[in-house]
Design a protein around this motif. Structure first.
Motif, PDB file in Angstrom:
ATOM      1  N   SER A  43      -9.974  -5.507   0.154  1.00 49.22           N
ATOM      2  CA  SER A  43      -9.855  -6.693  -0.705  1.00 49.22           C
ATOM      3  C   SER A  43      -8.508  -7.396  -0.539  1.00 49.22           C
ATOM      4  O   SER A  43      -8.347  -8.543  -0.975  1.00 49.22           O
ATOM      5  CB  SER A  43     -10.013  -6.301  -2.178  1.00 49.22           C
ATOM      6  N   LEU A  44      -7.559  -6.719   0.091  1.00 48.61           N
ATOM      7  CA  LEU A  44      -6.240  -7.305   0.297  1.00 48.61           C
ATOM      8  C   LEU A  44      -6.296  -8.336   1.432  1.00 48.61           C
ATOM      9  O   LEU A  44      -7.194  -8.296   2.279  1.00 48.61           O
ATOM     10  CB  LEU A  44      -5.231  -6.205   0.636  1.00 48.61           C
ATOM     11  N   PRO A  45      -5.330  -9.272   1.464  1.00 46.35           N
ATOM     12  CA  PRO A  45      -5.346 -10.279   2.535  1.00 46.35           C
ATOM     13  C   PRO A  45      -5.173  -9.631   3.908  1.00 46.35           C
ATOM     14  O   PRO A  45      -4.566  -8.570   4.037  1.00 46.35           O
ATOM     15  CB  PRO A  45      -4.124 -11.156   2.204  1.00 46.35           C
ATOM     16  N   ASP A  46      -5.716 -10.281   4.921  1.00 56.36           N
ATOM     17  CA  ASP A  46      -5.462  -9.811   6.285  1.00 56.36           C
ATOM     18  C   ASP A  46      -3.958  -9.868   6.544  1.00 56.36           C
ATOM     19  O   ASP A  46      -3.312 -10.876   6.237  1.00 56.36           O
ATOM     20  CB  ASP A  46      -6.188 -10.687   7.301  1.00 56.36           C
ATOM     21  N   PRO A  47      -3.369  -8.792   7.084  1.00 55.03           N
ATOM     22  CA  PRO A  47      -1.908  -8.787   7.291  1.00 55.03           C
ATOM     23  C   PRO A  47      -1.475  -9.822   8.309  1.00 55.03           C
ATOM     24  O   PRO A  47      -2.189 -10.127   9.264  1.00 55.03           O
ATOM     25  CB  PRO A  47      -1.627  -7.358   7.773  1.00 55.03           C
ATOM     26  N   ARG A  48      -0.272 -10.350   8.090  1.00 63.47           N
ATOM     27  CA  ARG A  48       0.282 -11.384   8.957  1.00 63.47           C
ATOM     28  C   ARG A  48       1.487 -10.830   9.710  1.00 63.47           C
ATOM     29  O   ARG A  48       2.228  -9.992   9.182  1.00 63.47           O
ATOM     30  CB  ARG A  48       0.726 -12.597   8.133  1.00 63.47           C
ATOM     31  N   PRO A  49       1.743 -11.298  10.935  1.00 66.43           N
ATOM     32  CA  PRO A  49       2.886 -10.780  11.707  1.00 66.43           C
ATOM     33  C   PRO A  49       4.226 -11.273  11.169  1.00 66.43           C
ATOM     34  O   PRO A  49       4.357 -12.435  10.769  1.00 66.43           O
ATOM     35  CB  PRO A  49       2.620 -11.301  13.121  1.00 66.43           C
ATOM     36  N   LEU A  50       5.194 -10.385  11.162  1.00 62.83           N
ATOM     37  CA  LEU A  50       6.535 -10.729  10.718  1.00 62.83           C
ATOM     38  C   LEU A  50       7.122 -11.866  11.553  1.00 62.83           C
ATOM     39  O   LEU A  50       7.815 -12.745  11.027  1.00 62.83           O
ATOM     40  CB  LEU A  50       7.436  -9.492  10.799  1.00 62.83           C
TER      41      LEU A  50
ATOM     42  N   ILE B 226       0.947  -2.756  -6.831  1.00 58.05           N
ATOM     43  CA  ILE B 226       0.053  -3.788  -6.311  1.00 58.05           C
ATOM     44  C   ILE B 226      -1.154  -3.941  -7.244  1.00 58.05           C
ATOM     45  O   ILE B 226      -1.761  -2.942  -7.642  1.00 58.05           O
ATOM     46  CB  ILE B 226      -0.429  -3.417  -4.901  1.00 58.05           C
ATOM     47  N   PRO B 227      -1.504  -5.183  -7.622  1.00 60.57           N
ATOM     48  CA  PRO B 227      -2.698  -5.372  -8.454  1.00 60.57           C
ATOM     49  C   PRO B 227      -3.946  -4.829  -7.781  1.00 60.57           C
ATOM     50  O   PRO B 227      -4.127  -4.951  -6.563  1.00 60.57           O
ATOM     51  CB  PRO B 227      -2.771  -6.898  -8.618  1.00 60.57           C
ATOM     52  N   GLY B 228      -4.820  -4.207  -8.572  1.00 61.48           N
ATOM     53  CA  GLY B 228      -6.034  -3.611  -8.038  1.00 61.48           C
ATOM     54  C   GLY B 228      -7.237  -4.533  -8.143  1.00 61.48           C
ATOM     55  O   GLY B 228      -7.107  -5.757  -8.219  1.00 61.48           O
TER      56      GLY B 228
ATOM     57  N   LEU C 211      -3.111  -3.063 -12.646  1.00 60.52           N
ATOM     58  CA  LEU C 211      -2.266  -2.601 -11.550  1.00 60.52           C
ATOM     59  C   LEU C 211      -2.842  -1.331 -10.938  1.00 60.52           C
ATOM     60  O   LEU C 211      -3.301  -0.433 -11.651  1.00 60.52           O
ATOM     61  CB  LEU C 211      -0.844  -2.357 -12.054  1.00 60.52           C
ATOM     62  N   SER C 212      -2.811  -1.264  -9.630  1.00 60.18           N
ATOM     63  CA  SER C 212      -3.257  -0.062  -8.917  1.00 60.18           C
ATOM     64  C   SER C 212      -2.137   0.985  -8.992  1.00 60.18           C
ATOM     65  O   SER C 212      -1.019   0.688  -9.435  1.00 60.18           O
ATOM     66  CB  SER C 212      -3.535  -0.408  -7.450  1.00 60.18           C
ATOM     67  N   PRO C 213      -2.393   2.206  -8.519  1.00 62.47           N
ATOM     68  CA  PRO C 213      -1.324   3.218  -8.480  1.00 62.47           C
ATOM     69  C   PRO C 213      -0.381   3.029  -7.293  1.00 62.47           C
ATOM     70  O   PRO C 213       0.570   3.798  -7.135  1.00 62.47           O
ATOM     71  CB  PRO C 213      -2.085   4.539  -8.352  1.00 62.47           C
ATOM     72  N   TYR C 214      -0.610   2.007  -6.459  1.00 61.95           N
ATOM     73  CA  TYR C 214       0.101   1.893  -5.186  1.00 61.95           C
ATOM     74  C   TYR C 214       1.312   0.960  -5.260  1.00 61.95           C
ATOM     75  O   TYR C 214       1.260  -0.120  -5.844  1.00 61.95           O
ATOM     76  CB  TYR C 214      -0.852   1.402  -4.096  1.00 61.95           C
ATOM     77  N   ARG C 215       2.387   1.420  -4.629  1.00 57.95           N
ATOM     78  CA  ARG C 215       3.602   0.618  -4.470  1.00 57.95           C
ATOM     79  C   ARG C 215       3.810   0.315  -2.985  1.00 57.95           C
ATOM     80  O   ARG C 215       3.182   0.939  -2.140  1.00 57.95           O
ATOM     81  CB  ARG C 215       4.810   1.366  -5.035  1.00 57.95           C
ATOM     82  N   VAL C 216       4.703  -0.627  -2.706  1.00 57.36           N
ATOM     83  CA  VAL C 216       5.002  -0.936  -1.306  1.00 57.36           C
ATOM     84  C   VAL C 216       6.072   0.027  -0.812  1.00 57.36           C
ATOM     85  O   VAL C 216       7.106   0.208  -1.471  1.00 57.36           O
ATOM     86  CB  VAL C 216       5.483  -2.393  -1.145  1.00 57.36           C
ATOM     87  N   ASP C 217       5.829   0.658   0.318  1.00 50.96           N
ATOM     88  CA  ASP C 217       6.769   1.612   0.902  1.00 50.96           C
ATOM     89  C   ASP C 217       8.163   0.985   1.024  1.00 50.96           C
ATOM     90  O   ASP C 217       8.313  -0.150   1.500  1.00 50.96           O
ATOM     91  CB  ASP C 217       6.266   2.030   2.285  1.00 50.96           C
ATOM     92  N   ILE C 218       9.182   1.703   0.586  1.00 48.82           N
ATOM     93  CA  ILE C 218      10.546   1.162   0.554  1.00 48.82           C
ATOM     94  C   ILE C 218      11.060   0.848   1.955  1.00 48.82           C
ATOM     95  O   ILE C 218      11.711  -0.184   2.180  1.00 48.82           O
ATOM     96  CB  ILE C 218      11.507   2.136  -0.161  1.00 48.82           C
ATOM     97  N   GLU C 219      10.778   1.702   2.932  1.00 43.20           N
ATOM     98  CA  GLU C 219      11.253   1.432   4.289  1.00 43.20           C
ATOM     99  C   GLU C 219      10.633   0.152   4.835  1.00 43.20           C
ATOM    100  O   GLU C 219      11.299  -0.616   5.540  1.00 43.20           O
ATOM    101  CB  GLU C 219      10.938   2.615   5.211  1.00 43.20           C
TER     102      GLU C 219
END
Length: 398
Positions: free
Chosen positions: A138-145, A175-177, A201-209
Motif C-alpha cells: 500500500s506504500l508508494p513505489d520507492p523513488r531513487p535518491l 509510519i501510518p498503517g 499508526l503502524s508499529p514501523y519506524r524508518v531505519d535510522i541509518e
C-alpha cells in the motif's frame, strides 16, 4: 533591553517573520497570505506531493531582489508581493519512500529494487517474510535518491533565495498503517495528499541509518549550492549532531587560545583589519559538503547540546527556532532553559502551522511574546532582534 509587558501592543510594523511553516498542506490558504500581518513566511516542502505546490506558491508570492527592500522596511506593516521563501526537501517521515541508488555501479544503474524488499530493508522492526505484505504494497513505489537530488537542485536553481527543507531525523515517528482511526472518517479534500489522513499508526519506524543517508545527501546538496537548511530532529538530537559533524569533518575552524586571540587583535590594530586577515577561511560562496547555515526548527534538545552546536570550531552558523505548537505544548520548563541558553543573535520564531491566515499570525505573535518574556526583551527590541536574525539566516546580512 527592558522587559515586555503583556498588554503592550504588538509591533507588527517592524517586520515579523515566520522561520518555518507548512501552508502548502492547505493549498487554499495561499489566498490568506496577502492579508496576514506576518511580513514573510519560510515555507517547507516535505514529500513528493508538495514540492511543486511550494514552487507554485513561490511563483505567485516568492521573494525577489526587488521585494527585499520592502521586507526590510520598518515604516509600515503594509505588504507587497514578495514574501515567501520557498524550501525544498524530503522530511524524515517520508524518507522510507526513497531508495539509495547513488552507489549503483555502471551496468546496474536505473535498477529499481523490489518494492517489498526495499521497504523491509528500510523500516524497523523488519517484518518477517510474508508478514504485512499488504501494508507494504500500500506504500508508494520507492523513488531513487538521485532523482530527488536532481529535482531539488532544479528548484534551488529556479529560486535563488530558496532553502533546503524540511529535512532531518525522527526516531519517534511511526509510519501510518492501513486501518483508519475512525470508520466514518472522510478525507478533507482541502488537504494536500500524502499525510496521515486519519490512519492509525503502524508499529514501523524508518531505519535510522537510512534516514541518515537521505539527510546527508540533502545536506551535501545544500553545501554544494551554498543554501541554508531547515532541520527537523525528534528524539534524535545526538544523531542529528553526529550526522552534521560528518559533513564538516576536516573543515573545522582553528580555535585560538586567549593568548593567540590577543596577539591577532594586536596585529589587526597594527596592520589594519583590511590588510591583515590572518588565516583565510574558505570562500563563503565555494561549494562545500555542508551548508553555510542551519536552522534547527522547533528545537527540543537540551541546553547542553545547544552549547555543542555553538562550539567555535564549527564552520556553520547554527540557528534555533521555537514554536508554541511544539515547544510549549506542555508545562515543561525545558524550552525556557533552552531559550535562555541560545545567544540572542541565533534565535528565530516560527508557527509550524499547516495553513496560512489569522491563526498563523496569532501563533507567531504568541511565540515572539514568549521569547521576549524569557529573554527579558521589550517587544520592540525583541522583534528587531528576531527580524535581524531572520534576515541574516535567509540573506546572510541584516
Amino acid at each position: 533591553m527592558s522587559e515586555a509587558k503583556p498588554d503592550t501592543p504588538f509591533p507588527w510594523h517592524l517586520g515579523v517573520f515566520d522561520a518555518h511553516c507548512h501552508p502548502t498542506d492547505t493549498v487554499a490558504s495561499i489566498e490568506n497570505i496577502i492579508d496576514m500581518k506576518t511580513r514573510a513566511l519560510t515555507i517547507m516542502a516535505t514529500r513528493g506531493q508538495d514540492q511543486s505546490i511550494v514552487a507554485d506558491f513561490a511563483d505567485r508570492l516568492g521573494i525577489t531582489s526587488h521585494s527585499i527592500p520592502e521586507l526590510k522596511s520598518t515604516e509600515s506593516a503594509k505588504k507587497k508581493p514578495g514574501y515567501i521563501v520557498p524550501c525544498f526537501g524530503w522530511h524524515p517521515w517520508f524518507s522510507h519512500q526513497i531508495y539509495d541508488d547513488t552507489l549503483q555501479t555502471q551496468g546496474t544503474s536505473n535498477v529499481i529494487p523490489d518494492k517489498i524488499q526495499h521497504y523491509k530493508a528500510v523500516i524497523a522492526p523488519k517484518p518477517n517474510d510474508g508478514e504485512d505484505d499488504a501494508f507494504i504494497l500500500s506504500l508508494p513505489d520507492p523513488r531513487p535518491l538521485s532523482t530527488l537530488i536532481q529535482e531539488t537542485r532544479a528548484f534551488l536553481e529556479r529560486y535563488p533565495y530558496a532553502l533546503v527543507g524540511e529535512i532531518g531525523i525522527d526516531r519517534a515517528f511511526r509510519i501510518p498503517g492501513l486501518e483508519m482511526t475512525n470508520a466514518e472518517y472522510e478525507r478533507d479534500p482541502a488537504l494536500t495528499p500524502g499525510g496521515r489522513e486519519g490512519r492509525r499508526l503502524s508499529p514501523y519506524r524508518v531505519d535510522i541509518e537510512h534516514q541518515k543517508k537521505i539527510l546527508t545527501a540533502q545536506l551535501n546538496l545544500a553545501g554544494g549550492m551554498q543554501r541554508g537548511v531547515s532541520v527537523h530532529g525528534v528524539a534524535a538530537h545526538g544523531i542529528v549532531l553526529e550526522t552534521l559533524q560528518q559533513t564538516w569533518r576536516g573543515y573545522e575552524k582553528p580555535v585560538l587560545s586567549k593568548r593567540e586571540r590577543k596577539k591577532q587583535a594586536s596585529d589587526n590594530e597594527v596592520h589594519g583589519d583590511d590588510d591583515f586577515m590572518g588565516d583565510e577561511e574558505p570562500n563563503s560562496s565555494s561549494p562545500m559538503p555542508f551548508p553555510p547555515k542551519i536552522c534547527l526548527h522547533s528545537y527540543s534538545g537540551p541546553p547542553d547540546t545547544v552549547r555543542q552546536y555553538l562550539h567555535p570550531s564549527i564552520p556553520i552558523d547554527i540557528y534555533f527556532s521555537f514554536s508554541c505548537l511544539v515547544n510549549f505544548s506542555s508545562t515543561s520548563k525545558k524550552a525556557v532553559d533552552v531559550i535562555k541558553a541560545v545567544p540572542d543573535d541565533r534565535i528565530l520564531a516560527e508557527s509550524d502551522l499547516h495553513a496560512a491566515g489569522e491563526k498563523m499570525d496569532d501563533l507567531l505573535e504568541e511565540i515572539v511574546r514568549t521569547v521576549c518574556e524569557i529573554k527579558g526583551w521589550s517587544l520592540e527590541d525583541g522583534v528587531r532582534q528576531l527580524r535581524a536574525n531572520w534576515m541574516r539566516f535567509i540573506f546572510g546580512s541584516e
